[in-house]
Design an enzyme around this catalytic site. Structure first.
Site, short mmCIF file in Angstrom:
data_model
loop_
_atom_site.label_atom_id
_atom_site.label_comp_id
_atom_site.label_asym_id
_atom_site.label_seq_id
_atom_site.Cartn_x
_atom_site.Cartn_y
_atom_site.Cartn_z
N HIS A 152 26.94 43.28 45.32
CA HIS A 152 27.60 42.71 44.13
C HIS A 152 26.80 41.56 43.51
O HIS A 152 26.09 40.84 44.21
CB HIS A 152 29.05 42.32 44.41
CG HIS A 152 29.25 41.23 45.43
ND1 HIS A 152 29.24 39.89 45.10
CD2 HIS A 152 29.48 41.28 46.76
CE1 HIS A 152 29.47 39.17 46.18
NE2 HIS A 152 29.61 39.98 47.21
N ASP A 173 28.07 38.93 41.63
CA ASP A 173 28.70 37.61 41.46
C ASP A 173 28.77 36.84 42.78
O ASP A 173 28.59 37.41 43.86
CB ASP A 173 30.12 37.77 40.88
CG ASP A 173 31.03 38.61 41.78
OD1 ASP A 173 30.54 39.60 42.37
OD2 ASP A 173 32.21 38.27 41.90
N ASP A 195 25.28 35.69 49.43
CA ASP A 195 26.42 36.59 49.22
C ASP A 195 26.52 36.81 47.71
O ASP A 195 27.13 36.01 47.02
CB ASP A 195 27.68 35.93 49.79
CG ASP A 195 28.94 36.75 49.55
OD1 ASP A 195 28.82 37.90 49.09
OD2 ASP A 195 30.04 36.23 49.81
N GLU A 208 33.11 41.15 42.41
CA GLU A 208 33.62 41.50 43.74
C GLU A 208 34.48 40.38 44.29
O GLU A 208 35.48 40.61 44.96
CB GLU A 208 32.43 41.78 44.69
CG GLU A 208 32.83 42.34 46.05
CD GLU A 208 33.12 41.29 47.10
OE1 GLU A 208 33.65 41.66 48.17
OE2 GLU A 208 32.87 40.09 46.88
N GLU A 209 34.06 39.15 43.98
CA GLU A 209 34.71 37.99 44.61
C GLU A 209 36.12 37.72 44.09
O GLU A 209 36.83 36.90 44.64
CB GLU A 209 33.85 36.73 44.41
CG GLU A 209 32.46 36.81 45.05
CD GLU A 209 32.49 36.75 46.57
OE1 GLU A 209 33.60 36.73 47.14
OE2 GLU A 209 31.41 36.73 47.18
N ASP A 259 26.80 43.68 52.30
CA ASP A 259 27.63 42.53 51.90
C ASP A 259 28.39 41.96 53.09
O ASP A 259 29.61 41.93 53.10
CB ASP A 259 28.62 42.99 50.82
CG ASP A 259 29.39 41.82 50.21
OD1 ASP A 259 28.96 40.68 50.39
OD2 ASP A 259 30.43 42.08 49.57
N HIS A 270 30.64 31.30 51.07
CA HIS A 270 31.75 30.69 50.32
C HIS A 270 31.81 29.18 50.57
O HIS A 270 32.86 28.58 50.40
CB HIS A 270 33.09 31.37 50.63
CG HIS A 270 33.15 32.80 50.20
ND1 HIS A 270 34.33 33.50 50.04
CD2 HIS A 270 32.17 33.68 49.89
CE1 HIS A 270 34.05 34.75 49.65
NE2 HIS A 270 32.74 34.87 49.56
ZN LIG Z 1 30.07 39.38 49.16
#
Ligand SMILES: [Zn+2]
Length: 376
Positions: free
Chosen positions: A77, A79, A107, A140-141, A164, A346
């Site tokens: 992904h 984003d 990520d 995706e997030e 991922d 994150h």
């Molecule tokens: Zn991810």
């Protein structure tokens, strides 16, 4: 062979771009340029008309020189979670960090950079290969929006690999749960809390009885979780609560079992609430579908064989989370989730070992080479 320097430079360039969900336009434009330079057919789809983002998913296709070999699909992904984008990468002792003001963006740019470099290296070598399809998804997030809304008719491959996940070369998720978010509305009856409380029906109290039926740990068994994490209720401290709402997050790696559990929960909660004089309504929102591949699925065996060929013992795992791979499985494309080395994701402390990035690119490359030895 994988060009380590080029791979790391590609990664650093990718994470320097804006990266927030729904704002992947710059990354998509950059990737289209890269794919053109690679000589791959590519296009963007139109999921943004549904998601409201800047752009659609980016698709690329590398036609087979060996049409009988299984076709592979690679996905990552575009984003990242905020604060993100414009990452100033700090390299220290073979590890990539941000400068501490943003996430790194490993990520999921680690997956994107690895796929690009793997394909580039094989094209340079003129390697024989089966068909390869690539999809870089948006948003995706914020609920796998790119994957959840893509047109499944576009999917042409036999086996898919979503890059991922944290972990190192050989870590493979082969099963992940189906998810339901169930919004429950308990309706009671308002009355003055001091003057005539007995004329009311307290929806908050009835809702709390519902909650008391749930396991405190949130885990029902090895493959099933269930928890309530948000609730709203009440209109005033002196009014018997007329309405309470809460949402049940329920997941199971066995779809049929989750459906059965949903029916059982609805029955039990309805009984509790009606016994207390209230009424109850359920709004069931389907989240991601399950990934139910099993350890012996050819998709998993191929990823394991590629890891072994690189000297890594495969580590097969289950997950309790939702990834783009869940949706791809839901469309009928067997899609495993592979580790890329992304770590402390994150958070602004996110990091990525250069060795892990290198291994991920080698793994993707080896997957294509292993598939080339097979017949569909
Ligand atoms: Zn991810």
């Amino acid at each position: 062979m994988i060009d380590r320097v080029r791979l790391i430079n590609d990664f650093i360039e990718l994470v320097s771009l804006p990266a927030a969900s729904k704002k992947e336009g710059a990354v998509a434009a950059h990737l289209c340029k890269k794919l053109t330079a690679l000589g791959l057919e590519h296009e963007q789809d139109e999921v943004h008309l549904v998601t409201g983002g800047e752009c659609g998913n980016v698709w690329a296709y590398w036609p087979a020189t060996l049409p009988d070999a299984p076709a592979l699909f690679f996905e990552a992904h575009m984003d990242s979670v905020s604060p993100c984008g414009g990452t100033e990468v700090v390299r220290k002792d073979g590890v990539l960090y941000s400068d501490g003001t943003t996430t790194l963006g490993g990520d999921d740019k680690s997956g994107i950079a690895a796929v690009l470099e793997a394909v580039r290296s094989l094209r340079e070598e003129g390697a024989e290969h089966g068909a390869v399809q690539i999809c870089f998804t948006v948003s995706e997030e914020i609920g796998c929006l790119g994957a959840a809304n893509l047109d499944k008719k576009r999917l042409l491959a036999d086996y898919g690999y979503c890059l991922d996940m944290g972990g190192s070369l050989g870590e493979i998720v082969y099963a992940a749960p189906k998810l339901y978010d169930v919004e429950v509305t308990v309706t009671g009856k308002a009355a003055h809390a001091g003057l005539e409380p007995e004329k009311g029906v307290n929806a908050l109290l009835l809702a709390s009885r519902c909650l008391s039926l749930l396991p405190a740990s949130g885990r029902l068994d090895e493959e099933t979780t269930l928890s309530v994490n948000t609730m709203s209720a009440g209109v005033g401290t002196n009014i018997i609560c007329p309405e309470a709402k809460f949402v049940i997050d329920m997941r199971c790696r066995n779809s049929a079992k989750l459906d059965g559990l949903l029916i059982k929960i609805q029955k039990e909660l309805t009984a509790v609430v009606e016994e207390g004089g209230g009424s109850i309504a359920f709004a069931v929102k389907e989240g991601c579908p399950a990934m139910e591949l099993g350890k012996e699925h050819p998709c998993i065996l191929l990823a394991s064989a590629a890891a072994r060929a690189l000297g890594a013992e495969p580590k097969l795992k289950t997950s309790g989370g939702c990834a783009d791979s869940n949706y791809l499985c839901g469309y009928g494309l067997p899609c495993a989730l592979l580790a890329t080395g992304m770590s402390a994701i994150h958070t602004t402390a996110e990091f990525l070992k250069e060795d892990d990035l290198y291994d991920t690119a080698r793994w993707v490359r080896q997957l294509i080479l292993e598939a080339a030895k097979m017949k569909k």
